[in-house]
Design a protein around this motif. Structure first.
Motif, PDB file in Angstrom:
ATOM      1  N   PHE A   1      -6.748   8.644   2.416  1.00 29.87           N
ATOM      2  CA  PHE A   1      -5.413   8.043   2.436  1.00 29.87           C
ATOM      3  C   PHE A   1      -4.668   8.436   3.713  1.00 29.87           C
ATOM      4  O   PHE A   1      -4.038   7.598   4.369  1.00 29.87           O
ATOM      5  CB  PHE A   1      -4.637   8.500   1.202  1.00 29.87           C
ATOM      6  CG  PHE A   1      -3.376   7.736   0.940  1.00 29.87           C
ATOM      7  CD1 PHE A   1      -3.358   6.691   0.026  1.00 29.87           C
ATOM      8  CD2 PHE A   1      -2.186   8.063   1.588  1.00 29.87           C
ATOM      9  CE1 PHE A   1      -2.190   5.985  -0.237  1.00 29.87           C
ATOM     10  CE2 PHE A   1      -1.014   7.365   1.335  1.00 29.87           C
ATOM     11  CZ  PHE A   1      -1.020   6.322   0.428  1.00 29.87           C
ATOM     12  N   ARG A   2      -4.763   9.708   4.081  1.00 28.52           N
ATOM     13  CA  ARG A   2      -4.059  10.202   5.259  1.00 28.52           C
ATOM     14  C   ARG A   2      -4.595   9.546   6.537  1.00 28.52           C
ATOM     15  O   ARG A   2      -3.831   9.179   7.431  1.00 28.52           O
ATOM     16  CB  ARG A   2      -4.201  11.724   5.360  1.00 28.52           C
ATOM     17  CG  ARG A   2      -3.301  12.352   6.434  1.00 28.52           C
ATOM     18  CD  ARG A   2      -3.660  13.812   6.654  1.00 28.52           C
ATOM     19  NE  ARG A   2      -3.545  14.576   5.431  1.00 28.52           N
ATOM     20  CZ  ARG A   2      -2.429  15.149   5.003  1.00 28.52           C
ATOM     21  NH1 ARG A   2      -1.314  15.006   5.713  1.00 28.52           N
ATOM     22  NH2 ARG A   2      -2.418  15.848   3.885  1.00 28.52           N
ATOM     23  N   LYS A   3      -5.904   9.364   6.616  1.00 27.45           N
ATOM     24  CA  LYS A   3      -6.494   8.718   7.782  1.00 27.45           C
ATOM     25  C   LYS A   3      -6.032   7.264   7.901  1.00 27.45           C
ATOM     26  O   LYS A   3      -5.819   6.761   9.007  1.00 27.45           O
ATOM     27  CB  LYS A   3      -8.018   8.770   7.699  1.00 27.45           C
ATOM     28  CG  LYS A   3      -8.617  10.145   7.978  1.00 27.45           C
ATOM     29  CD  LYS A   3     -10.133  10.098   7.911  1.00 27.45           C
ATOM     30  CE  LYS A   3     -10.731  11.459   8.240  1.00 27.45           C
ATOM     31  NZ  LYS A   3     -12.219  11.440   8.152  1.00 27.45           N
TER      32      LYS A   3
ATOM     33  N   GLY B   1       1.263  11.814  -1.637  1.00 26.27           N
ATOM     34  CA  GLY B   1       2.477  12.370  -2.216  1.00 26.27           C
ATOM     35  C   GLY B   1       3.679  12.174  -1.322  1.00 26.27           C
ATOM     36  O   GLY B   1       4.753  11.748  -1.774  1.00 26.27           O
ATOM     37  N   ARG B   2       3.528  12.466  -0.029  1.00 24.61           N
ATOM     38  CA  ARG B   2       4.629  12.295   0.906  1.00 24.61           C
ATOM     39  C   ARG B   2       4.953  10.812   1.091  1.00 24.61           C
ATOM     40  O   ARG B   2       6.123  10.430   1.203  1.00 24.61           O
ATOM     41  CB  ARG B   2       4.281  12.933   2.250  1.00 24.61           C
ATOM     42  CG  ARG B   2       5.410  12.860   3.273  1.00 24.61           C
ATOM     43  CD  ARG B   2       4.998  13.534   4.573  1.00 24.61           C
ATOM     44  NE  ARG B   2       4.785  14.945   4.369  1.00 24.61           N
ATOM     45  CZ  ARG B   2       5.739  15.875   4.401  1.00 24.61           C
ATOM     46  NH1 ARG B   2       6.996  15.505   4.618  1.00 24.61           N
ATOM     47  NH2 ARG B   2       5.465  17.140   4.222  1.00 24.61           N
TER      48      ARG B   2
ATOM     49  N   GLY C   1       3.316   2.098  -8.996  1.00 25.16           N
ATOM     50  CA  GLY C   1       3.504   1.804 -10.412  1.00 25.16           C
ATOM     51  C   GLY C   1       3.654   3.034 -11.277  1.00 25.16           C
ATOM     52  O   GLY C   1       3.815   2.918 -12.493  1.00 25.16           O
ATOM     53  N   GLY C   2       3.575   4.229 -10.675  1.00 22.60           N
ATOM     54  CA  GLY C   2       3.793   5.471 -11.410  1.00 22.60           C
ATOM     55  C   GLY C   2       2.565   6.283 -11.713  1.00 22.60           C
ATOM     56  O   GLY C   2       2.659   7.338 -12.358  1.00 22.60           O
ATOM     57  N   ALA C   3       1.387   5.857 -11.272  1.00 20.75           N
ATOM     58  CA  ALA C   3       0.163   6.615 -11.530  1.00 20.75           C
ATOM     59  C   ALA C   3       0.168   7.924 -10.737  1.00 20.75           C
ATOM     60  O   ALA C   3       0.741   7.996  -9.642  1.00 20.75           O
ATOM     61  CB  ALA C   3      -1.069   5.790 -11.162  1.00 20.75           C
TER      62      ALA C   3
ATOM     63  N   ALA D   1      -4.618   2.017  -4.136  1.00 19.72           N
ATOM     64  CA  ALA D   1      -3.936   3.299  -4.328  1.00 19.72           C
ATOM     65  C   ALA D   1      -2.432   3.139  -4.175  1.00 19.72           C
ATOM     66  O   ALA D   1      -1.649   3.664  -4.983  1.00 19.72           O
ATOM     67  CB  ALA D   1      -4.470   4.325  -3.329  1.00 19.72           C
ATOM     68  N   VAL D   2      -2.001   2.419  -3.150  1.00 22.86           N
ATOM     69  CA  VAL D   2      -0.566   2.199  -2.944  1.00 22.86           C
ATOM     70  C   VAL D   2       0.033   1.460  -4.136  1.00 22.86           C
ATOM     71  O   VAL D   2       1.115   1.804  -4.628  1.00 22.86           O
ATOM     72  CB  VAL D   2      -0.331   1.414  -1.637  1.00 22.86           C
ATOM     73  CG1 VAL D   2       1.115   0.944  -1.550  1.00 22.86           C
ATOM     74  CG2 VAL D   2      -0.676   2.272  -0.426  1.00 22.86           C
TER      75      VAL D   2
END
Length: 267
Positions: free
Chosen positions: A249-251, A258-259, A226-228, A220-221
């Motif tokens: 992702f937050r965990k 987004g942040r 890469g702009g996805a 994901a990172v």
């Protein structure tokens, strides 16, 4: 060895033969379909700092993803391969491990402070055989201080060595949206579920579920850098909804995707 270089009239010199604590240069690559360096090593430690884009690096049993405002540290002698899938800008520095015992002994991704970035920018404009002493020595000393103090980031995916487990890992990386059960993946490798669980814990230090989640984090990172879009990443990882992906992702990284990316591109 091929290099990524942004400086005009740049002439490659093996950094291992340059008798200076640090050899640095700018890195720039346009989006021309990707770039890959196969397994190689250096006597000096290497730091690759990313300002724009992202890269992945596999180092002796681990996969790291490096987004903007992060860097990867590769100890001297470590066999590693680097892959860039799009445009990339940043800095590359080779550091003599003998000059500072505080440097990391193992590969790691680290957060890049504005000061560390500026110090690397200055170091990249020094000649290979820069005159030692005075301002140059002070610059290098502060750069080493910042590198040694850099915060390690959770952007690492342990990679198994066992060929049966590696076949599973390669298949998951190639098709991360495949949400196959433990039973399906065990059958894929010709293992019992119990054996699969035992082996992956032994080789990665993680449970099967935790390893698969970490795979999702690093991919994901990489894709977000890469702009996805978040929606595209959610789909490509096989999550049923954006909220479920954002929660994962937050965990893992302590903030929303987004942040996380907004902070990477700020300033």
């Amino acid at each position: 060895m091929p290099i990524l270089n942004a400086l005009q009239d740049f002439e490659w010199v093996d950094p291992d033969v340059v008798p200076r604590p640090i050899v640095a240069f700018g890195v720039e690559m346009s989006d021309v379909g990707g770039f890959e360096l196969e397994d190689h090593s250096h006597a000096k430690g290497q730091m690759l700092l990313v300002q724009r884009g992202a890269l992945s690096c596999e180092v002796e049993g681990g996969l790291w993803v490096v987004p903007p405002r992060s860097a990867i540290w590769i100890p001297g002698g470590a066999l590693h391969a680097i892959k860039v899938t799009g445009a990339l800008e940043g800095y590359n520095a080779f550091v003599d491990p003998a000059v500072d015992a505080r440097l990391p002994k193992t590969c790691c991704a680290v957060s890049v402070t504005p000061l560390l970035r500026e110090l690397l920018t200055r170091a990249a404009h020094l000649p290979y055989f820069y005159e030692e002493g005075s301002a140059n020595t002070r610059l290098v000393t502060v750069l080493l201080d910042e590198l040694a103090a850099a915060r390690v980031e959770n952007l690492h995916l342990p990679m198994p060595i066992d060929p049966r487990l590696r076949s599973i890992a390669d298949a998951m990386i190639a098709s991360p949206a495949n949400r196959g059960t433990l039973e399906i993946w065990a059958r894929h490798a010709g293992l019992s579920e119990r054996t699969l669980l035992r082996l992956i814990k032994r080789e990665t230090g993680m449970s099967f579920g935790r390893w698969r989640q970490q795979l999702g984090v690093v991919l994901a990172v990489k894709w977000l850098a890469g702009g996805a879009s978040i929606q595209q990443v959610t789909s490509d990882l096989g999550y049923e909804s954006v909220p479920s992906f954002v929660t994962m992702f937050r965990k893992a990284l302590g903030t929303s995707p987004g942040r996380y990316m907004a902070e990477r591109h700020s300033g």
